[in-house]
Motif scaffolding. Structure first.
Motif, mmCIF file in Angstrom:
data_model
loop_
_atom_site.group_PDB
_atom_site.id
_atom_site.type_symbol
_atom_site.label_atom_id
_atom_site.label_comp_id
_atom_site.label_asym_id
_atom_site.label_seq_id
_atom_site.Cartn_x
_atom_site.Cartn_y
_atom_site.Cartn_z
ATOM 1 N N ILE A 106 45.193 46.484 26.599
ATOM 2 C CA ILE A 106 44.754 45.112 26.885
ATOM 3 C C ILE A 106 43.422 45.127 27.634
ATOM 4 N N LYS A 107 43.375 45.834 28.751
ATOM 5 C CA LYS A 107 42.178 45.827 29.598
ATOM 6 C C LYS A 107 40.984 46.508 28.930
ATOM 7 N N TRP A 108 41.200 47.679 28.370
ATOM 8 C CA TRP A 108 40.093 48.421 27.797
ATOM 9 C C TRP A 108 39.561 47.762 26.534
ATOM 10 N N ARG A 109 40.443 47.207 25.720
ATOM 11 C CA ARG A 109 39.985 46.562 24.482
ATOM 12 C C ARG A 109 39.073 45.374 24.824
ATOM 13 N N ILE A 110 39.429 44.608 25.832
ATOM 14 C CA ILE A 110 38.601 43.470 26.258
ATOM 15 C C ILE A 110 37.224 43.956 26.713
ATOM 16 N N ALA A 111 37.209 44.983 27.552
ATOM 17 C CA ALA A 111 35.939 45.500 28.086
ATOM 18 C C ALA A 111 35.061 46.063 26.967
ATOM 19 N N ILE A 112 35.658 46.808 26.073
ATOM 20 C CA ILE A 112 34.891 47.410 24.976
ATOM 21 C C ILE A 112 34.321 46.331 24.066
ATOM 22 N N THR A 113 35.133 45.345 23.742
ATOM 23 C CA THR A 113 34.669 44.259 22.874
ATOM 24 C C THR A 113 33.488 43.525 23.513
ATOM 25 N N MET A 114 33.592 43.244 24.802
ATOM 26 C CA MET A 114 32.518 42.545 25.511
ATOM 27 C C MET A 114 31.240 43.390 25.532
ATOM 28 N N ASN A 115 31.386 44.680 25.852
ATOM 29 C CA ASN A 115 30.217 45.557 25.908
ATOM 30 C C ASN A 115 29.595 45.754 24.530
ATOM 31 N N ASN A 116 30.425 45.966 23.512
ATOM 32 C CA ASN A 116 29.913 46.114 22.143
ATOM 33 C C ASN A 116 29.097 44.903 21.728
ATOM 34 N N SER A 117 29.642 43.738 21.979
ATOM 35 C CA SER A 117 28.969 42.501 21.589
ATOM 36 C C SER A 117 27.604 42.383 22.267
ATOM 37 N N ALA A 118 27.573 42.632 23.579
ATOM 38 C CA ALA A 118 26.308 42.538 24.317
ATOM 39 C C ALA A 118 25.295 43.561 23.803
ATOM 40 N N MET A 119 25.754 44.758 23.526
ATOM 41 C CA MET A 119 24.840 45.807 23.061
ATOM 42 C C MET A 119 24.324 45.532 21.651
ATOM 43 N N GLU A 120 25.192 45.053 20.776
ATOM 44 C CA GLU A 120 24.753 44.724 19.415
ATOM 45 C C GLU A 120 23.739 43.577 19.425
ATOM 46 N N LYS A 121 23.965 42.573 20.269
ATOM 47 C CA LYS A 121 22.997 41.478 20.390
ATOM 48 C C LYS A 121 21.681 41.989 20.969
ATOM 49 N N SER A 122 21.774 42.882 21.937
ATOM 50 C CA SER A 122 20.577 43.462 22.544
ATOM 51 C C SER A 122 19.784 44.262 21.512
ATOM 52 N N ILE A 123 20.485 45.056 20.706
ATOM 53 C CA ILE A 123 19.806 45.836 19.655
ATOM 54 C C ILE A 123 19.082 44.906 18.689
ATOM 55 N N ALA A 124 19.725 43.805 18.319
ATOM 56 C CA ALA A 124 19.091 42.854 17.394
ATOM 57 C C ALA A 124 17.816 42.273 18.013
ATOM 58 N N LYS A 125 17.859 41.921 19.291
ATOM 59 C CA LYS A 125 16.673 41.378 19.964
ATOM 60 C C LYS A 125 15.578 42.443 20.082
ATOM 61 N N LEU A 126 15.989 43.651 20.415
ATOM 62 C CA LEU A 126 15.020 44.738 20.518
ATOM 63 C C LEU A 126 14.375 45.026 19.162
ATOM 64 N N GLN A 127 15.169 44.941 18.112
ATOM 65 C CA GLN A 127 14.639 45.172 16.763
ATOM 66 C C GLN A 127 13.609 44.105 16.401
ATOM 67 N N GLN A 128 13.848 42.875 16.844
ATOM 68 C CA GLN A 128 12.869 41.803 16.619
ATOM 69 C C GLN A 128 11.556 42.124 17.332
ATOM 70 N N LEU A 129 11.687 42.651 18.558
ATOM 71 C CA LEU A 129 10.476 43.052 19.295
ATOM 72 C C LEU A 129 9.717 44.130 18.522
ATOM 73 N N ILE A 130 10.447 45.116 18.040
ATOM 74 C CA ILE A 130 9.826 46.234 17.314
ATOM 75 C C ILE A 130 9.140 45.735 16.042
ATOM 76 N N ASP A 131 9.788 44.808 15.348
ATOM 77 C CA ASP A 131 9.262 44.299 14.076
ATOM 78 C C ASP A 131 8.105 43.320 14.250
ATOM 79 N N ASP A 132 7.945 42.782 15.440
ATOM 80 C CA ASP A 132 6.883 41.805 15.694
ATOM 81 C C ASP A 132 5.545 42.545 15.831
ATOM 82 N N PRO A 133 4.572 42.236 14.959
ATOM 83 C CA PRO A 133 3.282 42.939 15.021
ATOM 84 C C PRO A 133 2.515 42.676 16.326
ATOM 85 N N GLN A 134 2.868 41.635 17.038
ATOM 86 C CA GLN A 134 2.156 41.317 18.282
ATOM 87 C C GLN A 134 2.716 42.067 19.496
ATOM 88 N N THR A 135 3.818 42.763 19.311
ATOM 89 C CA THR A 135 4.410 43.524 20.412
ATOM 90 C C THR A 135 3.533 44.738 20.711
#
Length: 183
Positions: A106-135
């Protein structure tokens, strides 16, 4: 006189265990009061009502209800039905292994799901930065480093999810059986 000493010894031994549970229950994210309540239910020979627990421990009804709810949420305590009894009764779950599996998953699944979600969203934002020619190159370089760190952490969380799966299916018991191996 001997009988009185025996009763005192019995009570002291129980208090020693209840105090240890109360001190260590924070590992489960619970208060010492919840630990004392758990200890009371552990030693009780019958399910107890909130009023009986309140009287025995001297806790407020609100504190008692919160502690019981917390123990119920972690599957450490269960509501018990007794014919003719109108009040809710509670007892501990006797299978401590199952309680551990439930808590861990119960406890670990909640923590992992929360961390995974935050990291996947962060990767998507970072990828946008990388893909932006103005970065700038400096920001792009740091974003790549961050993505690498996050992807490594996601691999770790994948491993943790598989470990949790082995707890849920009890496959872990193939590697670490409940019974000790005989020498």
């Amino acid at each position: 006189m001997k009988c009185l000493n025996d009763i005192e010894t019995l009570e002291r031994s129980r208090t020693m265990v209840i105090d240890a549970i109360a001190q260590n229950i924070d590992l489960y994210g619970l208060t010492p009061s919840a630990g004392r309540l758990y200890g009371l239910l552990f030693y009780s020979n019958k399910p107890l009502t909130l009023d009986e627990m309140k009287e025995e421990l001297g806790m407020s009804k609100t504190s008692m209800s919160v502690s019981v709810r917390s123990l119920l949420d972690l599957n450490m305590v269960e509501k018990v039905w007794v014919k003719g009894e109108r009040k809710d009764l509670y007892s501990i779950k006797e299978d401590w292994y199952e309680c551990f599996f439930d808590f861990f998953t119960i406890k670990w699944r909640i923590a992992i799901t929360m961390n995974n979600s935050a990291m996947e969203k962060s990767i998507a934002k970072l990828q946008q930065l990388i893909d932006d020619p103005q970065t700038s190159d400096k920001i792009r370089e740091q974003a790549l480093i961050d993505i690498k760190k996050l992807e490594e952490r996601l691999e770790y969380y994948d491993w943790q999810n598989r470990l949790i799966d082995s707890f849920e299916t009890k496959e872990i018991l193939n590697f670490i059986p409940i019974e000790k191996k005989k020498d």
